[in-house]
Design a protein around this motif. Sequence first.
Motif: not given
Length: 310
Positions: A244-272
């Motif tokens: 769940f802490r790793s999800l908090e990190e994921l949330k922080t990264i997305i919440a603080n993102s200011s991309f122009t146009d980026c496809f963002f994913s956590s589809m990799h098999a290592s993710n919870y």
Amino acid sequence: MRFQRPDIFRPPSEWRSYFLPLTRGCSNNTCTFCNYYGVRLQIRELDDVKREIDALAAYIGNGIRLPNVPQIVYAIGRSWDGKRVFLQDGDALVYPFPKLREALHYLNEKLPNLERIGTYATPQDILRRNQDQLRELKELKLSIFYTGIESGDDKVLQHVAKGVKRQELIEAGKKVKEAGITLSVTVILGLGGVEGSKQHALETARVLNEIDPHYAGALTLTLVPGTPLYEEWKKGEFRAVSPFRSLEELKTIIANSSFTDCFFSSMHASNYLSIRGRLPQDKQRMLKEIGAVLATRDSSLLRPEFLRGL
Ligand code: SF4
């Protein structure tokens, strides 16, 4: 020493590609969390690379099997659509530039239907190339680089012996984009451990924003036996974050993102938790998805440990 063909280790989006080894291992084999840690780099002879391209072209074009060709060439070639090639191994961009250029020319000549060639590229490899060289590679269809950023926090980068600082990560990322090459980067949730978790997530968001890549993927730290970070963890010197802490990190990264146009994913098999979307437009939806799981703290909503992969 005879070149040993590496196992196939590729970005998820390269599943349709033909895997052509130019190297084995990684030139920067110091990262203390990585399964390439300590693996010696091997550079394949250009003639050997060309022989494989000849064999592939003969097989694809006319179904001809040339002698003394490893079976894997045909095993991959059988279902290959002729459009994409992924250069192995951990950082094929380290292949000496004149040879890399020649290999790409040869690929284009023998396989004229190729649309895209991709490679893993360390920030160090990118910084070693000048802008003209990168543009030339792009002209030769080497048009997507996959680069491990891992963290935007210098403390974490130093701790895991990444060999570069955040500023160099930014410089390398921008250089790739300036050359017109598509940039796909990865970061690793949990790499700062429990103590460094918040700063790791915030600084990673900042570096990602500065690079503004075309694709960004989050992976979650998997401690690999035999690596120094695994040993640190066993000795209690590194405290791994909870799922769940790793999800908090994921949330922080997305919440603080200011991309122009980026496809963002956590589809990799290592993710919870697997999420994906285009940022900035899908930001609220993605945050809502993570927030909903975080609110329940229900482990059954997470990928089980035994299904996680590297
Ligand atoms: S540069 Fe990338 S592939 Fe090489 S050791 Fe570090 S993390 Fe692994």
